[in-house]
Write a protein that holds these residues in place. Structure first.
Motif, PDB file in Angstrom:
ATOM      1  N   GLY A  65      23.119  29.564  31.744  1.00 41.19           N
ATOM      2  CA  GLY A  65      23.851  30.760  31.356  1.00 41.19           C
ATOM      3  C   GLY A  65      25.285  30.460  30.990  1.00 41.19           C
ATOM      4  N   ASP A  66      25.950  31.473  30.515  1.00 42.61           N
ATOM      5  CA  ASP A  66      27.335  31.399  30.069  1.00 42.61           C
ATOM      6  C   ASP A  66      28.237  31.794  31.230  1.00 42.61           C
ATOM      7  OD1 ASP A  66      29.862  31.893  28.905  1.00 42.61           O
ATOM      8  OD2 ASP A  66      28.941  32.502  27.007  1.00 42.61           O
ATOM      9  N   ILE A  67      29.164  30.929  31.607  1.00 38.41           N
ATOM     10  CA  ILE A  67      30.000  31.211  32.777  1.00 38.41           C
ATOM     11  C   ILE A  67      30.951  32.385  32.577  1.00 38.41           C
ATOM     12  CG2 ILE A  67      29.873  28.879  33.714  1.00 38.41           C
ATOM     13  CD1 ILE A  67      32.860  28.619  32.815  1.00 38.41           C
ATOM     14  N   THR A  68      31.098  32.875  31.355  1.00 39.48           N
ATOM     15  CA  THR A  68      31.926  34.061  31.160  1.00 39.48           C
ATOM     16  C   THR A  68      31.210  35.319  31.645  1.00 39.48           C
ATOM     17  OG1 THR A  68      31.173  34.452  28.880  1.00 39.48           O
ATOM     18  CG2 THR A  68      33.125  33.046  29.183  1.00 39.48           C
ATOM     19  N   ASP A  69      29.919  35.219  31.879  1.00 41.49           N
ATOM     20  CA  ASP A  69      29.118  36.333  32.366  1.00 41.49           C
ATOM     21  C   ASP A  69      29.225  36.379  33.893  1.00 41.49           C
ATOM     22  OD1 ASP A  69      27.008  37.956  33.336  1.00 41.49           O
ATOM     23  OD2 ASP A  69      25.722  37.432  31.644  1.00 41.49           O
ATOM     24  N   LYS A  70      29.750  37.466  34.435  1.00 37.58           N
ATOM     25  CA  LYS A  70      29.945  37.574  35.887  1.00 37.58           C
ATOM     26  C   LYS A  70      28.631  37.465  36.654  1.00 37.58           C
ATOM     27  CE  LYS A  70      34.232  40.044  35.617  1.00 37.58           C
ATOM     28  NZ  LYS A  70      35.116  41.021  36.174  1.00 37.58           N
ATOM     29  N   THR A  71      27.542  37.904  36.037  1.00 38.28           N
ATOM     30  CA  THR A  71      26.233  37.773  36.676  1.00 38.28           C
ATOM     31  C   THR A  71      25.868  36.304  36.822  1.00 38.28           C
ATOM     32  OG1 THR A  71      25.536  39.877  35.727  1.00 38.28           O
ATOM     33  CG2 THR A  71      23.797  38.425  36.522  1.00 38.28           C
ATOM     34  N   VAL A  72      26.162  35.514  35.798  1.00 43.17           N
ATOM     35  CA  VAL A  72      25.893  34.071  35.856  1.00 43.17           C
ATOM     36  C   VAL A  72      26.780  33.422  36.910  1.00 43.17           C
ATOM     37  CG1 VAL A  72      25.992  31.900  34.561  1.00 43.17           C
ATOM     38  CG2 VAL A  72      25.044  33.956  33.491  1.00 43.17           C
ATOM     39  N   GLN A  73      28.041  33.802  36.964  1.00 44.19           N
ATOM     40  CA  GLN A  73      28.941  33.259  37.991  1.00 44.19           C
ATOM     41  C   GLN A  73      28.364  33.508  39.384  1.00 44.19           C
ATOM     42  OE1 GLN A  73      32.940  34.791  37.484  1.00 44.19           O
ATOM     43  NE2 GLN A  73      32.884  34.393  35.287  1.00 44.19           N
ATOM     44  N   SER A  74      27.887  34.714  39.596  1.00 44.40           N
ATOM     45  CA  SER A  74      27.290  35.069  40.883  1.00 44.40           C
ATOM     46  C   SER A  74      26.033  34.244  41.156  1.00 44.40           C
ATOM     47  CB  SER A  74      26.961  36.563  40.904  1.00 44.40           C
ATOM     48  OG  SER A  74      26.373  36.921  42.119  1.00 44.40           O
ATOM     49  N   LYS A  75      25.207  34.056  40.119  1.00 40.35           N
ATOM     50  CA  LYS A  75      23.975  33.267  40.281  1.00 40.35           C
ATOM     51  C   LYS A  75      24.284  31.807  40.593  1.00 40.35           C
ATOM     52  CE  LYS A  75      20.910  36.031  37.380  1.00 40.35           C
ATOM     53  NZ  LYS A  75      20.138  36.068  36.131  1.00 40.35           N
ATOM     54  N   ILE A  76      25.359  31.293  40.048  1.00 46.26           N
ATOM     55  CA  ILE A  76      25.745  29.904  40.325  1.00 46.26           C
ATOM     56  C   ILE A  76      26.032  29.737  41.810  1.00 46.26           C
ATOM     57  CG2 ILE A  76      27.522  28.142  39.964  1.00 46.26           C
ATOM     58  CD1 ILE A  76      27.805  29.322  37.065  1.00 46.26           C
ATOM     59  N   LEU A  77      26.887  30.596  42.331  1.00 46.80           N
ATOM     60  CA  LEU A  77      27.266  30.473  43.744  1.00 46.80           C
ATOM     61  C   LEU A  77      26.119  30.820  44.676  1.00 46.80           C
ATOM     62  CD1 LEU A  77      30.877  31.941  43.623  1.00 46.80           C
ATOM     63  CD2 LEU A  77      30.145  29.553  43.451  1.00 46.80           C
ATOM     64  N   SER A  78      25.438  31.929  44.401  1.00 47.05           N
ATOM     65  CA  SER A  78      24.328  32.316  45.283  1.00 47.05           C
ATOM     66  C   SER A  78      23.192  31.299  45.208  1.00 47.05           C
ATOM     67  CB  SER A  78      23.826  33.717  44.956  1.00 47.05           C
ATOM     68  OG  SER A  78      23.269  33.780  43.667  1.00 47.05           O
ATOM     69  N   GLY A  79      22.961  30.722  44.032  1.00 49.26           N
ATOM     70  CA  GLY A  79      21.913  29.708  43.890  1.00 49.26           C
ATOM     71  C   GLY A  79      22.210  28.464  44.696  1.00 49.26           C
TER      72      GLY A  79
END
Length: 141
Positions: A65-79
Motif C-alpha cells: 500500500g501507499d504510506i500516504t494512506d492512513k489506513t495503510v499506516q495503521s495496517k503497517i503498525l498493527s500488522g
C-alpha cells in the motif's frame, strides 16, 4: 554487537532501491522484518530474496500500500504488532520524486511529493513512537 535475531524492523519502501537493500541487509543478520511498499510484485521479490539469504519465511511480514494512506499506516503498525508483538526499529525509507522535464512542478505533483516524503513519514513515526520507546528501539527517517 546487537543481536538482530531478536529485533523487529519495519521498513517502508522495501519494494525497491534503498528499502530493498535495507531489508536484504537485515535479513543476513536474521532480523524479523515487516516490509511495506506500493508494488506487490516487487515487494514479493524482496521477500523472496530475504528467504534466499536464509531468513525464514515466518520472519517476514508485509503490507502492500501507499504510506500516504492512513489506513495503510495503521495496517503497517498493527500488522507488525500482531505478527511479532513489538517494534524495535522503524526505517522510514519510502519516498518519491517527480522529475522536472519541463522545469516546472505542478501543485498536485508537489503535494504528492510532500505527502509521501514528509507528512507520511512524520505521521508513521509519530504513531510508532510509543511502541519503539517500549523496546528502547530506534527510528530512521
Amino acid at each position: 554487537m546487537t543481536n538482530w535475531k531478536q529485533k523487529v524492523i519495519v521498513i517502508t519502501g522495501a519494494s525497491a532501491g534503498i528499502g530493498e537493500g535495507t531489508a536484504l541487509h537485515f535479513a543476513k543478520f536474521g532480523a524479523k522484518l515487516f516490509l511495506t511498499g506500493r508494488n506487490s510484485d516487487n515487494l514479493q521479490k524482496t521477500k523472496d530474496q530475504c528467504v534466499q539469504l536464509g531468513l525464514p519465511d515466518e520472519n517476514i511480514g508485509s503490507v502492500v500500500g501507499d504510506i500516504t494512506d492512513k489506513t495503510v499506516q495503521s495496517k503497517i503498525l498493527s500488522g507488525a504488532l500482531e505478527k511479532y508483538g513489538k517494534i524495535d526499529v522503524l526505517v522510514n525509507n519510502a519516498g518519491m520524486v517527480h522529475y522536472l522535464k519541463t522545469g516546472d512542478t505542478s501543485d498536485e505533483e508537489y503535494d504528492e511529493m510532500f505527502d509521501t516524503n514528509v507528512k507520511a513519514q512524520f505521521m508513521l513515526t509519530k504513531a510508532a513512537m510509543e511502541y519503539i520507546k517500549q523496546t528502547k528501539g530506534s527510528y530512521l527517517t
